[in-house]
Design an enzyme around this catalytic site. Structure first.
Site, PDB file in Angstrom:
ATOM      1  CG  ASP A  96     -15.023  72.079  28.739  1.00 21.99           C
ATOM      2  OD1 ASP A  96     -13.492  71.593  28.147  1.00 21.99           O
ATOM      3  OD2 ASP A  96     -15.103  72.441  29.834  1.00 21.99           O
ATOM      4  CG  ASN A 100      -5.899  73.810  29.282  1.00 24.67           C
ATOM      5  OD1 ASN A 100      -6.184  73.969  28.488  1.00 24.67           O
ATOM      6  ND2 ASN A 100      -6.817  73.517  30.667  1.00 24.67           N
ATOM      7  CG  HIS A 113      -9.327  70.722  27.440  1.00 26.44           C
ATOM      8  ND1 HIS A 113      -8.538  71.866  27.576  1.00 26.44           N
ATOM      9  CD2 HIS A 113     -10.443  71.163  27.377  1.00 26.44           C
ATOM     10  CE1 HIS A 113      -9.390  72.742  27.951  1.00 26.44           C
ATOM     11  NE2 HIS A 113     -10.650  72.008  27.632  1.00 26.44           N
ATOM     12  CG  HIS A 125     -14.214  73.783  24.900  1.00 26.82           C
ATOM     13  ND1 HIS A 125     -14.830  75.255  25.054  1.00 26.82           N
ATOM     14  CD2 HIS A 125     -13.016  73.245  25.483  1.00 26.82           C
ATOM     15  CE1 HIS A 125     -13.883  74.783  27.090  1.00 26.82           C
ATOM     16  NE2 HIS A 125     -13.699  74.201  26.565  1.00 26.82           N
ATOM     17  CG  HIS A 156      -9.303  64.852  34.538  1.00 23.93           C
ATOM     18  ND1 HIS A 156      -7.819  65.587  33.895  1.00 23.93           N
ATOM     19  CD2 HIS A 156      -9.989  66.380  34.002  1.00 23.93           C
ATOM     20  CE1 HIS A 156      -7.781  67.121  33.739  1.00 23.93           C
ATOM     21  NE2 HIS A 156      -9.167  67.095  34.160  1.00 23.93           N
ATOM     22  CG  HIS A 173     -13.020  79.014  31.545  1.00 22.13           C
ATOM     23  ND1 HIS A 173     -13.188  77.727  31.575  1.00 22.13           N
ATOM     24  CD2 HIS A 173     -13.760  79.273  33.113  1.00 22.13           C
ATOM     25  CE1 HIS A 173     -13.796  77.213  33.109  1.00 22.13           C
ATOM     26  NE2 HIS A 173     -14.046  78.301  33.520  1.00 22.13           N
ATOM     27  NE  ARG A 208      -6.909  66.662  29.349  1.00 19.31           N
ATOM     28  CZ  ARG A 208      -7.451  67.583  29.811  1.00 19.31           C
ATOM     29  NH1 ARG A 208      -6.791  68.947  30.388  1.00 19.31           N
ATOM     30  NH2 ARG A 208      -8.342  67.506  30.300  1.00 19.31           N
ATOM     31  CG  HIS A 247     -17.211  75.912  29.928  1.00 18.99           C
ATOM     32  ND1 HIS A 247     -17.011  77.294  30.291  1.00 18.99           N
ATOM     33  CD2 HIS A 247     -16.027  75.277  29.453  1.00 18.99           C
ATOM     34  CE1 HIS A 247     -15.670  77.585  30.275  1.00 18.99           C
ATOM     35  NE2 HIS A 247     -15.051  76.673  29.861  1.00 18.99           N
TER      36      HIS A 247
HETATM   37 ZN   LIG Z   1     -12.134  73.674  28.140  1.00 16.38          ZN
END
Ligand SMILES: [Zn+2]
Length: 421
Positions: A302, A92, A60, A58, A306, A177, A62, A232
């Site tokens: 996860d 996502n 991200h 899991h 950012h 999720h 980006r 999660h």
């Molecule tokens: Zn996630």
């Protein structure tokens, strides 16, 4: 003829922990012996623990669209730094991975830029159900979001049975999720658009997660052949629901994040705002017991980078890849996690569940993906050592008992005695 590479030390093999030599040729494990192997190159890891390469199910990274936060080069360097040799990347992004075009573009860019193996989840939104069949050959599984979070990709709960039916027909698993958007909306009444970190924890309450987990588990149980990973899990109630479903059905798994295991909500601030949020101490302790005891199948980051100004403005999610092996060493030293259990939740279980039979254990014929953990290399996390593009870590200033010292991917030494080129 000598082997290309011989790694020696205490290894976590399927049959137990043994002092061995592991020979590597052509990117694969070619021989495992108690001694006598000759190598053109040798990694002597005595005093460390040799694991199958860690798989993070899991993350991200980006791409495409949020390269200001992370990209495949920086994200995969953060993974190597943390001892991770395979990552499963979430859909996502601003241009979401809900079409074959976007997944193909991601795969091409990862092949060019990443140091490690990056596999992709396909996204499912209400309007894209018909894409599931054509996406399946390109993806490792499908990600379903039952609540609003980064990227605003969402599957209304009422469409979950239809989505699971279509996904199970492809043979791929779903990662779900689980948070109940209705309960979050009700709990958020009167709160500003960006609530305080404390209010954020209250709005996305433990029950809003557990309730959604129970809904998802019921839908999975009602779908023939469905396989699903509950993402999660962070509460004792969610874990109890998963444990109950596992007794009645095959194909149920769940993951725990590093940050939900390490932090409780007494530490919450803008940096530690996540979805689901940090929980109270008893939930955190139940999660640690779930990892040690077998209810939790996968240890994940996860990894959700950012920039810090985005965090101050209320973005949810924390980076974690750089610190994966730090937290593993902490779980071993402070929570009594044994080496066999680490090998299961960090490699064997995700390889099996997500269909990566060429890796996940130290056996002849498997890909030479190897993570060597020095459990006595104490480290205080400093932002200057991070590889993630976002440049910060929720673990800054925390001291861990150990970290990854060598990381090998398909026979290539990507981290060599703590050093990365
Ligand atoms: Zn996630």
């Amino acid at each position: 003829l000598p082997h290309e590479l011989v790694v020696e030390g205490k290894a976590v093999l399927p049959r137990g922990v043994e002092e061995v030599q592991i020979a590597i040729d052509g990117g694969a494990i070619s021989e495992i012996a108690s001694g006598g192997l000759q190598g053109s190159r040798r990694v002597s890891a005595h005093g460390c623990l040799i694991f199958p390469g860690f798989i993070d199910a899991h993350v991200h990274l980006r791409v495409p669209g949020w390269e200001r936060k992370e990209d495949f080069r920086t994200g995969s360097r953060a993974a190597v730094h943390g001892g991770v040799t395979t990552v499963l990347d979430m859909p996502n992004t601003p241009r979401p991975a809900t079409t074959t075009e976007v997944v193909q573009e991601k795969a091409e860019r990862a092949k060019r830029d990443a140091l490690i193996d990056v596999r992709f989840f396909g996204g499912v939104e209400g309007g894209h159900m018909e894409k599931i069949g054509e996406l399946a050959p390109l993806v490792i599984g499908f990600k379903l979001f039952l609540a609003q979070t980064t990227g605003n990709m969402m599957l209304p709960e009422g469409l979950l049975p239809e989505a699971l039916k279509r996904i199970s027909a492809t043979g791929r698993p779903a990662s779900i999720h689980c948070e109940d958007q209705g309960m979050i909306d009700a709990n958020s009444k009167g709160m500003p658009a960006v609530p305080t970190p404390e209010d954020h924890c209250d709005a996305r309450s433990p029950e809003s997660e557990a309730s959604s987990v129970r809904t998802a588990l019921a839908a999975v149980a009602n779908t023939r052949g469905a396989r699903a990973n509950i993402c999660h899990v962070s509460t004792a109630a969610s874990l109890a629901a998963v444990a109950g479903s596992k007794r009645g059905a095959e194909g149920i798994a769940c993951e725990a994040t590093l940050h939900h295991l390490y932090f409780d909500r007494s530490r919450v601030d803008d940096r530690l705002r996540t979805n689901p949020p940090l929980r109270g101490g008893s939930d955190r302790e139940a999660l640690v017991r779930g990892v040690a005891g077998g209810v939790v199948d996968f240890l994940v980051t996860d990894h959700a980078p950012h920039l810090l100004d985005e965090k101050r403005a209320g973005a949810s999610g924390v980076p974690g890849l750089d610190n994966y092996s730090n937290v593993v060493s902490w779980l071993m030293a402070r929570a009594g996690l044994g080496p066999e259990r680490v090998a299961a939740v960090c490699a064997g279980n995700p390889a099996r569940f997500f269909g990566l039979p060429d890796r996940g254990s130290l056996e002849v014929g498997k890909s030479a993906d190897i993570t060597i953990l020095d459990t006595k290399a104490e480290e205080t996390v400093d932002s200057g050592s991070l590889m993630t593009k976002c440049g910060w870590s929720p673990y800054e200033g925390e001291t861990f008992p150990g970290r990854a010292r060598w990381v090998i991917r398909r026979g290539k030494v990507l981290m060599d005695d703590f050093h990365m080129p």
